[in-house]
Motif scaffolding. Sequence first.
Motif, PDB file in Angstrom:
ATOM      1  N   ALA A 183       0.803  -1.124  -0.232  1.00  0.00           N
ATOM      2  CA  ALA A 183       0.033   0.061   0.011  1.00  0.00           C
ATOM      3  C   ALA A 183       0.761   1.348  -0.043  1.00  0.00           C
ATOM      4  N   CYS A 184       0.320   2.301  -0.457  1.00  0.00           N
ATOM      5  CA  CYS A 184       1.129   3.564  -0.616  1.00  0.00           C
ATOM      6  C   CYS A 184       0.103   4.528  -0.274  1.00  0.00           C
ATOM      7  N   VAL A 185       0.604   5.424   0.543  1.00  0.00           N
ATOM      8  CA  VAL A 185      -0.579   6.770   1.152  1.00  0.00           C
ATOM      9  C   VAL A 185       0.566   8.053   1.075  1.00  0.00           C
ATOM     10  N   TRP A 186      -0.157   9.035   0.895  1.00  0.00           N
ATOM     11  CA  TRP A 186       0.366  10.436   0.800  1.00  0.00           C
ATOM     12  C   TRP A 186      -0.105  10.923   2.308  1.00  0.00           C
ATOM     13  N   ALA A 256      -5.652  -0.604   9.299  1.00  0.00           N
ATOM     14  CA  ALA A 256      -6.524  -0.341   7.926  1.00  0.00           C
ATOM     15  C   ALA A 256      -5.694  -1.215   6.712  1.00  0.00           C
ATOM     16  N   TYR A 257      -4.564  -1.384   6.947  1.00  0.00           N
ATOM     17  CA  TYR A 257      -3.879  -2.196   5.878  1.00  0.00           C
ATOM     18  C   TYR A 257      -3.199  -3.578   6.372  1.00  0.00           C
ATOM     19  N   ALA A 258      -3.891  -4.113   7.215  1.00  0.00           N
ATOM     20  CA  ALA A 258      -3.413  -5.359   8.019  1.00  0.00           C
ATOM     21  C   ALA A 258      -2.841  -6.447   7.071  1.00  0.00           C
ATOM     22  N   GLU A 259      -3.348  -6.369   5.980  1.00  0.00           N
ATOM     23  CA  GLU A 259      -3.249  -7.666   4.933  1.00  0.00           C
ATOM     24  C   GLU A 259      -2.127  -7.195   4.062  1.00  0.00           C
ATOM     25  N   LYS A 260      -1.634  -6.045   4.147  1.00  0.00           N
ATOM     26  CA  LYS A 260      -0.504  -5.419   3.243  1.00  0.00           C
ATOM     27  C   LYS A 260       0.727  -5.921   3.870  1.00  0.00           C
ATOM     28  N   LYS A 261       1.839  -6.248   2.945  1.00  0.00           N
ATOM     29  CA  LYS A 261       3.070  -6.583   3.503  1.00  0.00           C
ATOM     30  C   LYS A 261       3.889  -5.425   3.785  1.00  0.00           C
ATOM     31  N   VAL A 262       3.897  -4.287   2.899  1.00  0.00           N
ATOM     32  CA  VAL A 262       4.571  -3.192   3.235  1.00  0.00           C
ATOM     33  C   VAL A 262       3.600  -1.726   2.954  1.00  0.00           C
ATOM     34  N   ILE A 263       3.896  -0.947   3.757  1.00  0.00           N
ATOM     35  CA  ILE A 263       3.114   0.310   3.611  1.00  0.00           C
ATOM     36  C   ILE A 263       3.952   1.474   3.439  1.00  0.00           C
ATOM     37  N   HIS A 264       4.068   1.986   2.069  1.00  0.00           N
ATOM     38  CA  HIS A 264       4.812   3.088   1.817  1.00  0.00           C
ATOM     39  C   HIS A 264       4.057   4.421   2.240  1.00  0.00           C
ATOM     40  N   VAL A 265       4.755   5.401   2.957  1.00  0.00           N
ATOM     41  CA  VAL A 265       4.304   6.558   3.337  1.00  0.00           C
ATOM     42  C   VAL A 265       4.893   7.672   2.782  1.00  0.00           C
ATOM     43  N   ILE A 266       4.383   8.264   2.023  1.00  0.00           N
ATOM     44  CA  ILE A 266       5.069   9.723   1.168  1.00  0.00           C
ATOM     45  C   ILE A 266       4.749  10.728   2.282  1.00  0.00           C
ATOM     46  N   LEU A 267       5.779  11.593   2.580  1.00  0.00           N
ATOM     47  CA  LEU A 267       5.719  12.635   3.494  1.00  0.00           C
ATOM     48  C   LEU A 267       6.531  13.869   3.481  1.00  0.00           C
ATOM     49  N   ASP A 268       6.263  15.028   4.207  1.00  0.00           N
ATOM     50  CA  ASP A 268       7.356  16.052   4.197  1.00  0.00           C
ATOM     51  C   ASP A 268       8.263  15.687   5.496  1.00  0.00           C
ATOM     52  N   LEU A 346     -16.659   6.550  -6.292  1.00  0.00           N
ATOM     53  CA  LEU A 346     -15.655   6.753  -7.574  1.00  0.00           C
ATOM     54  C   LEU A 346     -15.031   5.364  -8.000  1.00  0.00           C
ATOM     55  N   CYS A 347     -14.536   4.741  -6.799  1.00  0.00           N
ATOM     56  CA  CYS A 347     -14.106   3.424  -7.122  1.00  0.00           C
ATOM     57  C   CYS A 347     -15.002   2.281  -7.614  1.00  0.00           C
ATOM     58  N   VAL A 348     -16.261   2.311  -6.957  1.00  0.00           N
ATOM     59  CA  VAL A 348     -17.297   1.624  -7.506  1.00  0.00           C
ATOM     60  C   VAL A 348     -17.572   1.673  -9.028  1.00  0.00           C
ATOM     61  N   ARG A 349     -17.582   2.937  -9.497  1.00  0.00           N
ATOM     62  CA  ARG A 349     -17.821   3.379 -10.936  1.00  0.00           C
ATOM     63  C   ARG A 349     -16.740   2.857 -11.586  1.00  0.00           C
ATOM     64  N   GLU A 350     -15.518   3.066 -11.304  1.00  0.00           N
ATOM     65  CA  GLU A 350     -14.496   2.577 -11.962  1.00  0.00           C
ATOM     66  C   GLU A 350     -13.717   1.162 -11.799  1.00  0.00           C
ATOM     67  N   SER A 351     -14.683   0.405 -11.050  1.00  0.00           N
ATOM     68  CA  SER A 351     -14.477  -1.137 -10.686  1.00  0.00           C
ATOM     69  C   SER A 351     -13.189  -1.288 -10.126  1.00  0.00           C
ATOM     70  N   ARG A 352     -12.801  -0.388  -9.127  1.00  0.00           N
ATOM     71  CA  ARG A 352     -11.728  -0.554  -8.184  1.00  0.00           C
ATOM     72  C   ARG A 352     -11.743  -1.027  -7.171  1.00  0.00           C
ATOM     73  N   PRO A 353     -10.834  -1.748  -6.172  1.00  0.00           N
ATOM     74  CA  PRO A 353     -11.335  -2.225  -5.130  1.00  0.00           C
ATOM     75  C   PRO A 353     -11.007  -0.988  -4.173  1.00  0.00           C
ATOM     76  N   ALA A 354     -12.185  -0.666  -3.420  1.00  0.00           N
ATOM     77  CA  ALA A 354     -12.137   0.329  -2.471  1.00  0.00           C
ATOM     78  C   ALA A 354     -11.588   0.050  -0.927  1.00  0.00           C
ATOM     79  N   ILE A 355     -10.566   0.252  -0.771  1.00  0.00           N
ATOM     80  CA  ILE A 355      -9.658  -0.025   0.438  1.00  0.00           C
ATOM     81  C   ILE A 355     -10.367   0.680   1.923  1.00  0.00           C
TER      82      ILE A 355
END
Length: 355
Positions: A183-186, A256-268, A346-355
């Motif tokens: 996962a990756c978050v800003w 929130a991302y318990a199933e993810k192996k790595v969580i990337h955090v982009i920050l200042d 928006l995720c539903v309309r674009e058929s993306r997984p809504a995490i």
Amino acid sequence: MPAMETRRIVLHPRTREKLQRVARRCRDADTRTRYRIVLLTAEGWSGKRIGKALGCSAATVSRTLDRWESYGEAGLVDRREDNGAVKADESYVATVEWILAGTPQEFFHRRPTWTRALLIETAARYTGGVAVSKTTMGRVLAALKARRGRAKPLGPCPWSKARKSRRMALIHALVDTLPGDEACVWEDEADIDLNPRIGADWTLPGEQRTVMTPGKNVKRYFAAAMDARTERLVWVKRKRKDSRLFINLLKKLLKAYAEKKVIHVILDNYSVHSSRQTRAWLAEQGHKFRLHFLPPYSPDDNRIERKLWREVHANVTTNHRCTTIAWLCDEVVWYLMKHNRTARELCVRESRPAI
């Protein structure tokens, strides 16, 4: 003759048909209105009734009828071509656009902000003395889609342009090629002040809105992370903007991302992101988190700053009338939840997984 007096016009049937035909085909709204004024007057309508139906003043109706009586159909056409050469031509507009790209002080003025009068004076220097009215300058600014906006303070980035570009390229490549099990978050923080930010608002002429200030300011701090794929938010709130605020957010990301192996955090480069307490907590998590720091003093490169916090301040904190900090924070949370609902739809309309 009073402007509201009913005037009579008699039209030959062929003349009436011609005027109707021209009015239907005419693309210029003002010219079309003048044709319709003559036609409606011939039907016995009063100037007041015509003005109300066509959305113009009775004086315009009277002036149009004067032109008809003096010149016939020739009096209905646009006569601005008799004014001489157009001053605000394409070259003039391009010059104003070039001027607006700079500040008044770059053109040797003492005033730090542009006004229409100052733009007219400056443009005259570079257009051979062409002088226009403030109204014409307003039309030029509208054609350029120029607006009166607030300046944004920036700090100087100590990095070279090449180094900054390389760092941003790596971050965008990370987002674009992110594996499915990561996962990756800003991430960014925001200050919420009970003392309202003052901003522009639409008001009636002669009126000015008032906003009461609390006297003594109270602050709360939000830290939020926005998913780089779905734009879903995770956030926390705290009375102090310290390392614990950031660590609390990271703890919530773990859930929130318990199933993810790595969580990337982009920050200042805010100090709490690399404090001793933060580093110690991250060491306990192994390789679950990977922090990717943005170039210094680059708020525009942080997507959550542009996509979320600016909108929060525009929609919640600017000119707010909340009397308590709890009330104001509830409004902020409501907006964050609204953002998540929109992201989910928006995720539903674009058929993306809504995490």
